[in-house]
Design a protein around this motif. Structure first.
Motif, PDB file in Angstrom:
ATOM      1  N   ASP A 252       6.996   5.586  -5.821  1.00  0.00           N
ATOM      2  CA  ASP A 252       6.867   5.078  -7.196  1.00  0.00           C
ATOM      3  C   ASP A 252       5.572   5.599  -7.837  1.00  0.00           C
ATOM      4  OD1 ASP A 252       9.243   3.723  -6.949  1.00  0.00           O
ATOM      5  OD2 ASP A 252       8.306   1.759  -6.583  1.00  0.00           O
ATOM      6  N   TYR A 253       4.501   5.632  -7.070  1.00  0.00           N
ATOM      7  CA  TYR A 253       3.197   6.054  -7.578  1.00  0.00           C
ATOM      8  C   TYR A 253       3.241   7.498  -8.101  1.00  0.00           C
ATOM      9  CZ  TYR A 253      -1.788   7.033  -7.784  1.00  0.00           C
ATOM     10  OH  TYR A 253      -3.031   7.413  -8.210  1.00  0.00           O
ATOM     11  N   VAL A 254       3.940   8.380  -7.376  1.00  0.00           N
ATOM     12  CA  VAL A 254       4.003   9.775  -7.802  1.00  0.00           C
ATOM     13  C   VAL A 254       5.254  10.075  -8.632  1.00  0.00           C
ATOM     14  CG1 VAL A 254       2.595  10.659  -5.902  1.00  0.00           C
ATOM     15  CG2 VAL A 254       5.065  10.510  -5.615  1.00  0.00           C
ATOM     16  N   GLY A 255       6.058   9.028  -8.904  1.00  0.00           N
ATOM     17  CA  GLY A 255       7.207   9.207  -9.775  1.00  0.00           C
ATOM     18  C   GLY A 255       8.416   9.863  -9.133  1.00  0.00           C
TER      19      GLY A 255
ATOM     20  N   THR B 219       7.361   8.894   3.082  1.00  0.00           N
ATOM     21  CA  THR B 219       6.538   8.162   2.118  1.00  0.00           C
ATOM     22  C   THR B 219       7.268   6.869   1.783  1.00  0.00           C
ATOM     23  OG1 THR B 219       5.747  10.233   1.168  1.00  0.00           O
ATOM     24  CG2 THR B 219       5.404   8.252  -0.141  1.00  0.00           C
TER      25      THR B 219
ATOM     26  N   GLN C  56       0.837  -1.192   0.000  1.00  0.00           N
ATOM     27  CA  GLN C  56       0.000   0.000   0.000  1.00  0.00           C
ATOM     28  C   GLN C  56       0.880   1.253   0.000  1.00  0.00           C
ATOM     29  OE1 GLN C  56      -0.296  -2.255   2.632  1.00  0.00           O
ATOM     30  NE2 GLN C  56      -2.032  -3.401   1.824  1.00  0.00           N
ATOM     31  N   GLN C  57       0.267   2.354  -0.413  1.00  0.00           N
ATOM     32  CA  GLN C  57       0.955   3.642  -0.320  1.00  0.00           C
ATOM     33  C   GLN C  57       0.836   4.126   1.126  1.00  0.00           C
ATOM     34  OE1 GLN C  57      -0.552   6.415  -3.202  1.00  0.00           O
ATOM     35  NE2 GLN C  57      -0.939   4.767  -4.660  1.00  0.00           N
TER      36      GLN C  57
ATOM     37  N   ARG D  95       8.197   3.349  -0.405  1.00  0.00           N
ATOM     38  CA  ARG D  95       8.639   3.197  -1.804  1.00  0.00           C
ATOM     39  C   ARG D  95       7.460   3.104  -2.783  1.00  0.00           C
ATOM     40  NH1 ARG D  95      14.163   2.217  -2.022  1.00  0.00           N
ATOM     41  NH2 ARG D  95      15.030   1.553  -0.033  1.00  0.00           N
ATOM     42  N   ILE D  96       6.413   2.390  -2.388  1.00  0.00           N
ATOM     43  CA  ILE D  96       5.243   2.271  -3.273  1.00  0.00           C
ATOM     44  C   ILE D  96       4.643   3.656  -3.521  1.00  0.00           C
ATOM     45  CG2 ILE D  96       2.904   1.316  -3.458  1.00  0.00           C
ATOM     46  CD1 ILE D  96       4.993  -0.811  -3.836  1.00  0.00           C
ATOM     47  N   GLY D  97       4.539   4.444  -2.477  1.00  0.00           N
ATOM     48  CA  GLY D  97       4.005   5.803  -2.618  1.00  0.00           C
ATOM     49  C   GLY D  97       4.893   6.668  -3.491  1.00  0.00           C
TER      50      GLY D  97
END
Length: 125
Positions: free
Chosen positions: A119-122, A113, A99-100, A115-117
């Motif tokens: 990655d999600y926002v670049g 934040t 999850q983010q 890593r998934i979060g």
């Protein structure tokens, strides 16, 4: 009081040079000093020590002695290390969570934040 050389022999070998230099400087400059070092007990146990020295001067300005405190901070250092280890483990768990996860401060500033979060926002760490 033990002789300085006897005291120095109890200090961990890696800490002796810096401790010797610090005390020589404090004596020369008649200055306060603070040091962290390790002592080795005869049985081999190592303890972390924090010491503060304050010079006592005669009315003519000559150094008479140092007074201060010597505190065994071994348990505090162990607790701090355990806390750092726990924080690292928690961060690793959050980074691996699918999850983010984001943590924001009271003013809305981003504190963390995973890593998934990111990655999600670049973004990268």
């Amino acid at each position: 009081m033990p002789r300085f050389e006897d005291l120095l022999q109890r200090i961990h070998a890696d800490d002796q040079p810096s401790f010797r230099q610090l005390t020589e400087t404090a004596i020369r400059d008649k200055a306060e000093w603070v040091s962290d070092y390790r002592i080795v007990h005869p049985g081999g146990a190592v303890r972390d020590i924090h010491v503060v020295g304050h010079p006592v001067l005669s009315t003519s300005g000559h150094l008479i002695e140092f007074v201060g405190t010597v505190i065994d901070v071994t348990e505090r250092k162990r607790a701090e290390e355990e806390l750092r280890r726990s924080e690292m483990e928690l961060q690793q768990m959050l980074d691996l969570a699918p999850q983010q996860v984001a943590v924001f401060g009271p003013g809305g500033e981003r504190l963390y934040t995973n890593r998934i979060g990111l990655d999600y926002v670049g973004l990268s760490p």
